[in-house]
Scaffold this active site. Sequence first.
Site, PDB file in Angstrom:
ATOM      1  N   ARG A   1       0.879  -1.182   0.000  1.00 32.00           N
ATOM      2  CA  ARG A   1       0.000   0.000   0.000  1.00 32.00           C
ATOM      3  C   ARG A   1       0.903   1.215   0.000  1.00 32.00           C
ATOM      4  NH1 ARG A   1      -2.926   4.064   0.547  1.00 32.00           N
ATOM      5  NH2 ARG A   1      -4.966   4.147   1.503  1.00 32.00           N
TER       6      ARG A   1
ATOM      7  N   ARG B   1      -0.919  -5.599   4.847  1.00 29.88           N
ATOM      8  CA  ARG B   1      -0.170  -5.023   3.731  1.00 29.88           C
ATOM      9  C   ARG B   1       1.008  -4.212   4.269  1.00 29.88           C
ATOM     10  NH1 ARG B   1      -5.087  -1.919   0.828  1.00 29.88           N
ATOM     11  NH2 ARG B   1      -5.113  -1.094   2.951  1.00 29.88           N
TER      12      ARG B   1
ATOM     13  N   GLU C   1     -11.413   4.805  -4.976  1.00 28.11           N
ATOM     14  CA  GLU C   1     -11.752   3.399  -4.764  1.00 28.11           C
ATOM     15  C   GLU C   1     -12.319   2.735  -6.026  1.00 28.11           C
ATOM     16  OE1 GLU C   1     -11.284   1.545  -1.927  1.00 28.11           O
ATOM     17  OE2 GLU C   1     -10.208   3.296  -1.188  1.00 28.11           O
TER      18      GLU C   1
END
Length: 161
Positions: free
Chosen positions: A52, A96, A60
């Site tokens: 990320r 992540r 999104e």
Amino acid sequence: MKKLFSLVLLLTTFICIAVSSQARTLTGKAVKIADGDTFTLLMEGNRTARIRLHGIDAPEIRGGQPFSRAAKNCLSDMIAGQTVTVDVRDTDRYGRYIGVVSTPSVPDVNLQMLIAGMAWHYRHYDNTPAYVKAEHDARASRTGLWRDKKPINPYDWRKKK
């Protein structure tokens, strides 16, 4: 004896710092771009990691937020199939790695996403002056998602959905 102990302590500290700094850098090939701020890194031994991008928040894909495909394509154009280096800053609740990404030709992919107007600066987690300026300049010149009359912050978009 006291000098020997101090020397051993100093060397141990140095080794720990060196090991931790090495562990905070990941290198591999960007193989799957999920959206404008997340991708999969393929490392040695066929190990993968979800990455990320630190300090930015892109529109999104899920729910079809405006400019989400453009942001994904922008990130893809910069890193897909390329060897990238990730300076890991943290991990998130999804496991992540959060980091600053670079390629041989792009020293700060995160910054480039802001310059291109494909992401918001995620001020809650970052205060990098160059990131603040990049978002400000993109907004002022109505670059990328800032062309939209009422762009919606991805954070607010996620809350609605």
